[in-house]
Write an enzyme that holds these catalytic residues in place. Structure first.
Site, PDB file in Angstrom:
ATOM      1  N   MET A  92       0.853  -1.181   0.000  1.00 23.67           N
ATOM      2  CA  MET A  92       0.000   0.000   0.000  1.00 23.67           C
ATOM      3  C   MET A  92       0.889   1.230   0.000  1.00 23.67           C
ATOM      4  O   MET A  92       1.597   1.487   0.967  1.00 23.67           O
ATOM      5  CB  MET A  92      -0.913  -0.022   1.241  1.00 23.67           C
ATOM      6  CG  MET A  92      -1.834   1.158   1.365  1.00 23.67           C
ATOM      7  SD  MET A  92      -3.117   0.931   2.636  1.00 23.67           S
ATOM      8  CE  MET A  92      -2.142   0.686   4.103  1.00 23.67           C
ATOM      9  N   TYR A 131       1.089   3.632  12.754  1.00 26.22           N
ATOM     10  CA  TYR A 131       0.810   3.423  11.329  1.00 26.22           C
ATOM     11  C   TYR A 131      -0.643   3.052  11.069  1.00 26.22           C
ATOM     12  O   TYR A 131      -1.407   2.789  11.970  1.00 26.22           O
ATOM     13  CB  TYR A 131       1.779   2.459  10.664  1.00 26.22           C
ATOM     14  CG  TYR A 131       1.922   1.046  11.155  1.00 26.22           C
ATOM     15  CD1 TYR A 131       1.087   0.456  12.087  1.00 26.22           C
ATOM     16  CD2 TYR A 131       2.958   0.253  10.632  1.00 26.22           C
ATOM     17  CE1 TYR A 131       1.247  -0.851  12.479  1.00 26.22           C
ATOM     18  CE2 TYR A 131       3.138  -1.057  11.017  1.00 26.22           C
ATOM     19  CZ  TYR A 131       2.274  -1.607  11.945  1.00 26.22           C
ATOM     20  OH  TYR A 131       2.449  -2.903  12.337  1.00 26.22           O
ATOM     21  N   GLU A 132      -1.009   3.099   9.792  1.00 26.32           N
ATOM     22  CA  GLU A 132      -2.396   2.950   9.334  1.00 26.32           C
ATOM     23  C   GLU A 132      -3.308   4.025   9.931  1.00 26.32           C
ATOM     24  O   GLU A 132      -4.484   3.783  10.206  1.00 26.32           O
ATOM     25  CB  GLU A 132      -2.934   1.547   9.648  1.00 26.32           C
ATOM     26  CG  GLU A 132      -2.114   0.415   9.103  1.00 26.32           C
ATOM     27  CD  GLU A 132      -1.846   0.532   7.600  1.00 26.32           C
ATOM     28  OE1 GLU A 132      -2.603   1.228   6.906  1.00 26.32           O
ATOM     29  OE2 GLU A 132      -0.863  -0.060   7.132  1.00 26.32           O
ATOM     30  N   GLY A 133      -2.786   5.202  10.097  1.00 26.65           N
ATOM     31  CA  GLY A 133      -3.542   6.308  10.688  1.00 26.65           C
ATOM     32  C   GLY A 133      -3.286   6.368  12.169  1.00 26.65           C
ATOM     33  O   GLY A 133      -3.661   5.456  12.909  1.00 26.65           O
TER      34      GLY A 133
END
Length: 590
Positions: free
Chosen positions: A164, A441-443
């Site tokens: 991603m 991570y991932e927001g």
């Protein structure tokens, strides 16, 4: 060397007894024919063997060695490639993937249990397939049929991986300012140019190809997030017959030297006129990418649970064996030079806190998995619509609350070990380092909290929240349910605070950001209270069949309600203090 053993008894309890998952699967046509209780148990048993015997033994050695980068090529630590080959033979990458393209089509309720095992065994290893599974989900949901037919089968098999590619050096949370560009080509493909950072599994030696999902902007795209498109960009180009062709103009510029998850390659990926294909509609790439991002957010939340479970297992074993001092009430093991430290109240406080929060998280993850299954497979439109709304509401809670409390549990586990918890050989300090990234991570968790309060509660007037709290009230108002009054008090507190914040935010936009983290934690503790009451309800009715297990469950529920749920009182006080105190100091005086 620490060991990891999947908590199968508790997983079966949550899956079969609390949520009665086999009955749910039986009424969903897409699942009824290929999964039942026996199938689920067989999958969990095999998953426990794979994670405990194959993957967990590589956790410390992988941390010690780390991933290597040399001349644009990444090499994973010794043993990873061999283990990965065995891992993909079992079809684990495509466990919940679309059967039309080679996935196994298993329900998400089952997949979340497997993911917890995987993260508990070895977070670095887990990330390589977690990104692939998420990429498959986005491709399956948004790509054209030719792209799906070409790329999904080898990805579900695990022969090809996924990544991603969102973040750029100047663009993290604010993706609207990315600079990566995509130029249309005469053959319908696009030429991508730009650089992405923090790309998990952006390069590795485990698979023959890596399929990058890349956010980029087309020429003359609208400014901001409305001008973002999503592209599929393979590391190695694929021939018409599905065989691998020449390398694409994709390179790994370096890997990061990190605090933890050192065996997971976190890469700088450069696209120098790389060939790619549009996924979904032009300028609507962010919405398509959110399909993957939301999958990864739940997955990373589960990383918090898995690491907390591993920390708890290590600490529990150590506390039973480590001899230090005598119990306050007198010697418990008079034949020994001292008592095991598990006799001491503070050690028990730490262990019970870890146990209560980890088992509560496991139940919450299964509940979110249940809603994902209903949103995907239900044939009843209203049920499907409500499940979709609940998934949107609960995903930021799962990501942030699991990882905040998972980190806390790993620190508590380290604390149980005392000085040995600070020493590498015992494994506890690695868990603290590995799980710490999950809050980022991932927001980041602050962004998750802002999303929950601002977008999922305030923006729709609390409609999704009321849907959730109605389920809690329906349970608590039934005759004979345990902890009903405590649960009703807690849910009322959540609703009152939510209403107060909605009114305050209309007058002062700072209120949302000032309160959101405490609000998410308040939400999480109330949600866990509901699930602990449900688990206690089952345990009360079943205790005669297995007193050791169910009495322990009841005692842990009592600890949760008496020692952990009261944290909502202080959270409420902090929220109601408002935002004013945050803005009394000029930025220059910090």
């Amino acid at each position: 060397m620490p060991e990891f053993n999947a908590p199968l008894r508790d997983m079966r309890f949550v899956l079969h007894e609390v949520f009665e998952a086999p009955a749910l699967w039986a009424r969903l046509p897409a699942l009824a024919d290929h999964v039942d209780a026996d199938t689920a148990d067989a999958i969990l048993e095999e998953a426990a063997k794979v994670t405990g015997q194959l993957i967990a033994p590589l956790n410390r050695s992988g941390d010690e060695e780390g991933a290597h980068w040399l001349a644009g090529q990444v090499t994973t630590p010794e043993g990873f490639k061999s283990a990965y080959n065995t891992y993909i033979e079992g079809g684990w990458v495509g466990l919940s993937g679309n059967p039309e393209f080679g996935g196994l089509g298993m329900p998400k309720m089952l997949a979340v249990q497997f993911e917890e095992m995987l993260y508990g065994a070895n977070s670095s290893f887990a990330l390589y397939s977690a990104l692939t599974s998420g990429a498959c989900l986005a491709i399956d949901a948004h790509a054209s049929e030719p792209l799906k037919s070409r790329y999904l089968p080898p990805m579900y098999e695990g022969r090809w991986a996924g990544s991603m590619c969102l973040t750029e050096a100047h663009s993290g949370t604010d993706l609207g300012i990315i600079r990566t560009r995509a130029e249309p080509q005469s053959d319908g493909s696009f030429s991508l140019t730009g650089s992405k950072i923090f790309i998990t599994g952006g390069d590795q030696d485990l698979t023959a190809n890596i399929i990058h999902l890349v956010l980029a902007k087309l020429p003359d795209a609208p400014a901001g997030p409305r001008g973002i498109s999503l592209f599929l960009v393979p590391k190695v180009l694929v021939n018409d017959d599905g065989s691998l062709g020449q390398g694409n103009a994709v390179s790994c510029g370096s890997i990061e030297h990190k605090m933890g998850i050192k065996a997971s390659a976190t890469c700088v990926i450069n696209f120098d006129g790389a060939q790619g294909w549009l996924i979904g509609e032009a300028n609507k790439g962010l919405a398509a990418m959110f399909t993957m991002m939301n999958y990864e957010r739940l997955s990373i939340g589960i990383q918090g649970i898995g690491c907390a479970e591993a920390s708890y297992q290590n600490a529990r074993t150590y506390a039973r064996e480590r001899l230090q001092s005598r119990a306050p009430t007198g010697a418990v093991a008079p034949e020994k030079i001292a008592d095991p430290i598990i006799v001491h109240p503070d050690v028990r406080r730490m262990l019970l806190s870890m146990k209560a929060m980890t088992e509560g998280g496991r139940a919450f993850a299964s509940y979110v998995g249940q809603q994902l299954d209903l949103a995907k497979f239900s044939t009843e439109p209203q049920e499907q619509q409500q499940a979709t709304a609940l998934v949107a509401l609960l995903t930021p809670v799962a990501k942030a609350f699991f990882t905040d409390t998972g980190f806390d549990s790993c620190v508590l586990g380290q604390q149980v070990f005392g000085g040995h918890g600070y020493i590498r050989e015992w494994g506890q300090e690695q868990l603290v380092r590995d799980v710490r990234i999950a809050q980022i991570y991932e927001g980041t968790n602050g962004i998750q909290a802002l999303d929950l309060l601002g977008r999922k509660v305030i923006a729709n007037g609390g409609a999704s929240l009321r849907l959730f709290t109605t389920h809690i009230r329906d349970f608590a108002t039934r005759p004979g349910k345990p902890y009903a009054s405590e649960l009703l008090d807690a849910v009322q507190r959540l609703e009152d605070v939510s209403d107060w914040l909605q009114a305050r935010a209309r007058a002062n936009p700072n209120e949302t950001g000032a309160a959101c983290v405490e609000y998410l934690h308040l939400f999480g503790y109330v949600a866990y209270a509901w699930l602990w009451a449900r688990m206690a309800d089952v345990a009360q009715r079943s205790r005669s069949t297995d007193p050791g297990f169910y009495d322990t469950k009841l005692a842990t529920a009592q600890f949760y309600f008496s020692r952990l749920l009261p944290r909502t009182l202080s959270l409420e006080q902090g929220i109601r203090a408002g935002s004013e105190s945050l803005f009394q100091i000029d930025a220059a005086h910090f």
